[in-house]
Design a protein around this motif. Structure first.
Motif, PDB file in Angstrom:
ATOM      1  N   ASP A   3       0.824  -1.207   0.000  1.00 56.49           N
ATOM      2  CA  ASP A   3       0.000   0.000   0.000  1.00 56.49           C
ATOM      3  C   ASP A   3       0.860   1.260   0.000  1.00 56.49           C
ATOM      4  OD1 ASP A   3      -2.413  -1.224  -0.128  1.00 56.49           O
ATOM      5  OD2 ASP A   3      -2.928  -0.988   1.977  1.00 56.49           O
ATOM      6  N   GLN A   4       0.515   2.199  -0.870  1.00 58.45           N
ATOM      7  CA  GLN A   4       1.204   3.483  -0.930  1.00 58.45           C
ATOM      8  C   GLN A   4       1.054   4.244   0.389  1.00 58.45           C
ATOM      9  OE1 GLN A   4       2.941   4.969  -3.685  1.00 58.45           O
ATOM     10  NE2 GLN A   4       3.471   6.589  -2.232  1.00 58.45           N
ATOM     11  N   LYS A   5      -0.080   4.075   1.060  1.00 53.63           N
ATOM     12  CA  LYS A   5      -0.327   4.824   2.300  1.00 53.63           C
ATOM     13  C   LYS A   5       0.662   4.449   3.398  1.00 53.63           C
ATOM     14  CE  LYS A   5      -3.915   1.619   3.960  1.00 53.63           C
ATOM     15  NZ  LYS A   5      -5.358   1.466   4.254  1.00 53.63           N
ATOM     16  N   LEU A   6       1.205   3.232   3.357  1.00 54.10           N
ATOM     17  CA  LEU A   6       2.202   2.841   4.356  1.00 54.10           C
ATOM     18  C   LEU A   6       3.484   3.630   4.172  1.00 54.10           C
ATOM     19  CD1 LEU A   6       1.698  -1.046   4.288  1.00 54.10           C
ATOM     20  CD2 LEU A   6       0.754   0.606   5.919  1.00 54.10           C
ATOM     21  N   LEU A   7       3.882   3.816   2.921  1.00 56.94           N
ATOM     22  CA  LEU A   7       5.057   4.643   2.625  1.00 56.94           C
ATOM     23  C   LEU A   7       4.801   6.087   3.008  1.00 56.94           C
ATOM     24  CD1 LEU A   7       7.826   5.158   1.282  1.00 56.94           C
ATOM     25  CD2 LEU A   7       6.635   5.277  -0.920  1.00 56.94           C
ATOM     26  N   ASP A   8       3.622   6.600   2.642  1.00 56.53           N
ATOM     27  CA  ASP A   8       3.281   7.986   2.964  1.00 56.53           C
ATOM     28  C   ASP A   8       3.227   8.207   4.471  1.00 56.53           C
ATOM     29  OD1 ASP A   8       3.096   8.437   0.255  1.00 56.53           O
ATOM     30  OD2 ASP A   8       0.920   8.216   0.182  1.00 56.53           O
ATOM     31  N   ALA A   9       2.717   7.220   5.217  1.00 56.83           N
ATOM     32  CA  ALA A   9       2.632   7.361   6.673  1.00 56.83           C
ATOM     33  C   ALA A   9       4.022   7.420   7.301  1.00 56.83           C
ATOM     34  CB  ALA A   9       1.841   6.194   7.260  1.00 56.83           C
ATOM     35  N   THR A  10       4.950   6.630   6.796  1.00 53.12           N
ATOM     36  CA  THR A  10       6.317   6.645   7.323  1.00 53.12           C
ATOM     37  C   THR A  10       6.973   8.000   7.085  1.00 53.12           C
ATOM     38  OG1 THR A  10       6.549   4.270   6.900  1.00 53.12           O
ATOM     39  CG2 THR A  10       8.570   5.531   7.202  1.00 53.12           C
ATOM     40  N   ILE A  11       6.817   8.514   5.871  1.00 51.77           N
ATOM     41  CA  ILE A  11       7.397   9.820   5.545  1.00 51.77           C
ATOM     42  C   ILE A  11       6.707  10.915   6.349  1.00 51.77           C
ATOM     43  CG2 ILE A  11       7.739  11.504   3.697  1.00 51.77           C
ATOM     44  CD1 ILE A  11       7.958   9.139   1.760  1.00 51.77           C
ATOM     45  N   GLY A  12       5.370  10.830   6.490  1.00 48.16           N
ATOM     46  CA  GLY A  12       4.631  11.838   7.240  1.00 48.16           C
ATOM     47  C   GLY A  12       5.024  11.884   8.704  1.00 48.16           C
ATOM     48  N   ALA A  13       5.224  10.721   9.326  1.00 47.09           N
ATOM     49  CA  ALA A  13       5.623  10.676  10.735  1.00 47.09           C
ATOM     50  C   ALA A  13       6.991  11.323  10.930  1.00 47.09           C
ATOM     51  CB  ALA A  13       5.647   9.231  11.225  1.00 47.09           C
ATOM     52  N   PHE A  14       7.921  11.024  10.013  1.00 49.47           N
ATOM     53  CA  PHE A  14       9.253  11.645  10.103  1.00 49.47           C
ATOM     54  C   PHE A  14       9.152  13.154   9.936  1.00 49.47           C
ATOM     55  CE2 PHE A  14      12.881  13.412   7.790  1.00 49.47           C
ATOM     56  CZ  PHE A  14      13.914  13.135   8.673  1.00 49.47           C
ATOM     57  N   THR A  15       8.338  13.611   8.983  1.00 49.49           N
ATOM     58  CA  THR A  15       8.216  15.041   8.717  1.00 49.49           C
ATOM     59  C   THR A  15       7.651  15.775   9.927  1.00 49.49           C
ATOM     60  OG1 THR A  15       7.890  14.600   6.360  1.00 49.49           O
ATOM     61  CG2 THR A  15       7.208  16.756   7.174  1.00 49.49           C
ATOM     62  N   ARG A  16       6.611  15.206  10.560  1.00 51.99           N
ATOM     63  CA  ARG A  16       6.023  15.859  11.739  1.00 51.99           C
ATOM     64  C   ARG A  16       7.031  15.960  12.881  1.00 51.99           C
ATOM     65  NH1 ARG A  16       1.669  12.715   9.943  1.00 51.99           N
ATOM     66  NH2 ARG A  16       2.210  11.012  11.368  1.00 51.99           N
ATOM     67  N   GLU A  17       7.780  14.899  13.111  1.00 49.35           N
ATOM     68  CA  GLU A  17       8.780  14.936  14.181  1.00 49.35           C
ATOM     69  C   GLU A  17       9.892  15.925  13.859  1.00 49.35           C
ATOM     70  OE1 GLU A  17      11.592  11.811  16.718  1.00 49.35           O
ATOM     71  OE2 GLU A  17      10.072  11.076  15.320  1.00 49.35           O
ATOM     72  N   LEU A  18      10.274  15.978  12.585  1.00 48.19           N
ATOM     73  CA  LEU A  18      11.313  16.914  12.174  1.00 48.19           C
ATOM     74  C   LEU A  18      10.860  18.353  12.378  1.00 48.19           C
ATOM     75  CD1 LEU A  18      14.081  17.366  10.762  1.00 48.19           C
ATOM     76  CD2 LEU A  18      12.839  17.382   8.589  1.00 48.19           C
ATOM     77  N   VAL A  19       9.589  18.652  12.053  1.00 40.91           N
ATOM     78  CA  VAL A  19       9.064  20.010  12.211  1.00 40.91           C
ATOM     79  C   VAL A  19       9.122  20.434  13.677  1.00 40.91           C
ATOM     80  CG1 VAL A  19       6.948  21.385  12.100  1.00 40.91           C
ATOM     81  CG2 VAL A  19       7.629  20.010  10.147  1.00 40.91           C
ATOM     82  N   VAL A  20       8.787  19.532  14.596  1.00 41.26           N
ATOM     83  CA  VAL A  20       8.835  19.856  16.025  1.00 41.26           C
ATOM     84  C   VAL A  20      10.255  20.215  16.450  1.00 41.26           C
ATOM     85  CG1 VAL A  20       8.546  18.925  18.348  1.00 41.26           C
ATOM     86  CG2 VAL A  20       6.820  18.465  16.599  1.00 41.26           C
ATOM     87  N   TRP A  21      11.215  19.373  16.071  1.00 38.52           N
ATOM     88  CA  TRP A  21      12.599  19.626  16.481  1.00 38.52           C
ATOM     89  C   TRP A  21      13.171  20.870  15.810  1.00 38.52           C
ATOM     90  CZ3 TRP A  21      14.577  17.762  20.666  1.00 38.52           C
ATOM     91  CH2 TRP A  21      14.114  16.539  21.165  1.00 38.52           C
ATOM     92  N   LEU A  22      12.821  21.096  14.559  1.00 40.83           N
ATOM     93  CA  LEU A  22      13.299  22.311  13.890  1.00 40.83           C
ATOM     94  C   LEU A  22      12.653  23.550  14.495  1.00 40.83           C
ATOM     95  CD1 LEU A  22      13.484  21.270  10.118  1.00 40.83           C
ATOM     96  CD2 LEU A  22      15.357  21.541  11.750  1.00 40.83           C
ATOM     97  N   GLY A  23      11.394  23.425  14.929  1.00 34.76           N
ATOM     98  CA  GLY A  23      10.746  24.552  15.602  1.00 34.76           C
ATOM     99  C   GLY A  23      11.454  24.908  16.896  1.00 34.76           C
ATOM    100  N   ILE A  24      11.844  23.880  17.664  1.00 34.03           N
ATOM    101  CA  ILE A  24      12.591  24.124  18.910  1.00 34.03           C
ATOM    102  C   ILE A  24      13.942  24.763  18.602  1.00 34.03           C
ATOM    103  CG2 ILE A  24      13.703  22.995  20.873  1.00 34.03           C
ATOM    104  CD1 ILE A  24      11.471  20.883  20.747  1.00 34.03           C
ATOM    105  N   LEU A  25      14.617  24.252  17.569  1.00 32.87           N
ATOM    106  CA  LEU A  25      15.915  24.819  17.183  1.00 32.87           C
ATOM    107  C   LEU A  25      15.768  26.264  16.734  1.00 32.87           C
ATOM    108  CD1 LEU A  25      18.933  24.542  16.542  1.00 32.87           C
ATOM    109  CD2 LEU A  25      18.291  23.589  14.309  1.00 32.87           C
ATOM    110  N   ALA A  26      14.732  26.561  15.956  1.00 34.81           N
ATOM    111  CA  ALA A  26      14.515  27.932  15.488  1.00 34.81           C
ATOM    112  C   ALA A  26      14.258  28.871  16.665  1.00 34.81           C
ATOM    113  CB  ALA A  26      13.350  27.965  14.504  1.00 34.81           C
ATOM    114  N   ALA A  27      13.438  28.426  17.632  1.00 34.62           N
ATOM    115  CA  ALA A  27      13.159  29.262  18.801  1.00 34.62           C
ATOM    116  C   ALA A  27      14.433  29.529  19.604  1.00 34.62           C
ATOM    117  CB  ALA A  27      12.105  28.584  19.680  1.00 34.62           C
ATOM    118  N   ALA A  28      15.275  28.493  19.749  1.00 34.06           N
ATOM    119  CA  ALA A  28      16.532  28.666  20.482  1.00 34.06           C
ATOM    120  C   ALA A  28      17.460  29.648  19.766  1.00 34.06           C
ATOM    121  CB  ALA A  28      17.216  27.319  20.661  1.00 34.06           C
ATOM    122  N   LEU A  29      17.540  29.531  18.440  1.00 31.23           N
ATOM    123  CA  LEU A  29      18.408  30.436  17.678  1.00 31.23           C
ATOM    124  C   LEU A  29      17.908  31.877  17.732  1.00 31.23           C
ATOM    125  CD1 LEU A  29      19.122  28.242  14.511  1.00 31.23           C
ATOM    126  CD2 LEU A  29      20.694  28.775  16.378  1.00 31.23           C
TER     127      LEU A  29
END
Length: 209
Positions: free
Chosen positions: A161-187
């Motif tokens: 299923d394509q949705k399994l691939l999309d879900a894996t990429i989506g989960a990584f993207t959401r986690e990355l956005v959180v950490w980049l948001g924290i990094l941006a606030a710190a900077l």
């Protein structure tokens, strides 16, 4: 006449012409560009890596499937043993395979409790792939054909299923956005502190002038 400067004649700290504001805007611009560049490159590289992993896995499984299928008398298909991946045994897991013989019988994975796979992708001895409609939605589908002993062709199709691939990429993207948001606030916080406290000597210089 008093030597104390009149505060009304001192330059405001955060006006459009102030050094503080211009420096802070430059910091914000560089943080935005840097964080945006990290997000874009990281998501692209991760998606490329995961897609390559999925495609490599499907190629391995379809070759394994072709080696496990036997064509018996009267075109009867049989499987020597299940595939090594147990997800093909779980109903509607998103991992499916199908084997059909021209004018003969068909085999399907235990996971495919409904629907079928489009065997038109399996029309060449070379392994080909497309995104086709699967039992539970769009699926990355691989197919190939092998000749049977009687000259007919056996069509091997395997899909994820394509949705399994999309879900894996989506989960990584959401986690990355959180950490980049924290990094941006710190900077930005660090930049604000540097601008606020680092430019204080210029205030004293302005008062002295």
């Amino acid at each position: 006449m008093s030597g104390t400067p009149d505060p009304a004649h001192l330059p405001p700290r955060w006006t459009w012409n102030s050094l503080r504001l211009r420096t802070m805007l430059a910091i914000l611009a560089w943080v935005a560009l840097g964080i945006g560049g990290i997000w874009f490159s990281a998501t692209r590289l991760f998606a490329k890596h995961v897609e390559a992993q999925y495609h490599e896995e499907l190629e391995v499984h379809i070759v394994e499937l072709a080696g496990l299928v036997q064509v018996g008398n009267a075109g009867r298909l049989s499987l020597i043993r299940p595939l090594s991946d147990p997800r093909y045994l779980m109903p509607l897991s998103g991992f499916y395979w199908q084997v059909t013989l021209d004018g003969g019988s068909a085999l399907r994975s235990a996971s495919m409790t409904r629907g079928t796979l489009d065997e038109r992708v399996a029309h060449s001895a070379n392994i080909l792939h497309h995104v086709e409609k699967g039992p539970t939605g769009p699926a990355i589908t691989y197919g190939m054909v092998r000749p049977a002993p009687d000259g007919r062709f056996v069509h091997f199709v395997i899909a994820t299923d394509q949705k399994l691939l999309d879900a894996t990429i989506g989960a990584f993207t959401r986690e990355l956005v959180v950490w980049l948001g924290i990094l941006a606030a710190a900077l930005v916080g660090t930049g604000f502190a540097v601008v606020t406290f680092g430019l204080r000597p210029l205030d004293r210089l302005a008062r002295a002038i």
